[in-house]
Design an enzyme around this catalytic site. Sequence first.
Site, short mmCIF file in Angstrom:
data_model
loop_
_atom_site.label_atom_id
_atom_site.label_comp_id
_atom_site.label_asym_id
_atom_site.label_seq_id
_atom_site.Cartn_x
_atom_site.Cartn_y
_atom_site.Cartn_z
N VAL A 64 -19.11 -21.56 25.66
CA VAL A 64 -18.89 -20.59 24.59
C VAL A 64 -19.47 -21.03 23.25
CG1 VAL A 64 -16.92 -19.38 25.58
CG2 VAL A 64 -16.55 -21.52 24.34
N ASN A 90 -9.46 -19.14 22.96
CA ASN A 90 -8.57 -20.25 23.29
C ASN A 90 -9.30 -21.56 23.55
OD1 ASN A 90 -6.02 -21.54 24.55
ND2 ASN A 90 -7.50 -21.57 26.21
N SER A 143 -3.67 -24.15 15.26
CA SER A 143 -2.78 -25.26 15.59
C SER A 143 -1.96 -25.57 14.35
CB SER A 143 -3.60 -26.50 15.98
OG SER A 143 -2.82 -27.68 15.96
N TYR A 156 -10.27 -32.82 14.56
CA TYR A 156 -9.54 -31.72 15.21
C TYR A 156 -8.85 -30.85 14.17
CZ TYR A 156 -6.13 -29.28 18.13
OH TYR A 156 -5.37 -28.32 18.75
N LYS A 160 -9.30 -26.69 13.27
CA LYS A 160 -8.24 -25.69 13.33
C LYS A 160 -8.00 -25.05 11.96
CE LYS A 160 -7.70 -25.91 17.68
NZ LYS A 160 -8.10 -24.74 18.52
#
Length: 248
Positions: A64, A90, A143, A156, A160
């Site tokens: 993706v 997702n 998140s 990370y 998010k």
Amino acid sequence: MGRLSGKTALITGAARGIGRAIALRFAAEGANLLLCDLNLESLRAVAAEAESKGVSTLARQTDVAVREQVQRFVDDGISEFGMIHAVVNNAGIFFNAPFEQTTDEQYDRIMAVNVKSVFLVSQIMIRQWLRHEIKGAIVNLASIGAAVAFVDSSAYCTTKGAVAAMTRCIALEYGPRGIRANSIAPGIVDTPMLPSQEDNERWANTAIPLRRLGDPKDVAEVALFLASDESRYITGEMIFVDGGWMLN
């Protein structure tokens, strides 16, 4: 009649964990499904389980973060089902590394999977919705890391935070055309992405007021609500599904 009967939903990262739970919950509510992941074997198993609930699926191994693959997947899905009405972005990856030790390769890959994929899938679908005057719904997986900091998780958390910001911008820009965009901010959910069992138990016993880890089904229920007409007057929001973590 299911809450998504007559609709088709695209779900990325659907082979396991939260993506699998969302796919099966949507299928239970009557949605036909476009499912993609890099793990084709597990993805096919999810598709078969969804089809056992009486819906049709198109499962495709797709990176993706690559526009051509996403465009081909969307085009094939529209040819198969006529239109896609809801998107759940997702797909995501995670790694632990101190900020000063994070490599360019690690940073580029996590940005590609966690952020660029959301941009590509959402943009390609919005173009379709505008062309056909469809009031689609986008559900992005952010998140609690979009709102709080974690040690050894700077890359990370950055991704998010970007997902949350992108979601708000999409909601503002395309709300006048009837397109909604919301994000979900899960806390510590019991999936294969989790770190050590020792950390999991510590979080459950100290940081989470409900005193348990999240279950993928907890997130799937919120995704269903945001993809359905029940949330027709909600856009630009980030909903925490964290067992109360953010209360601390």
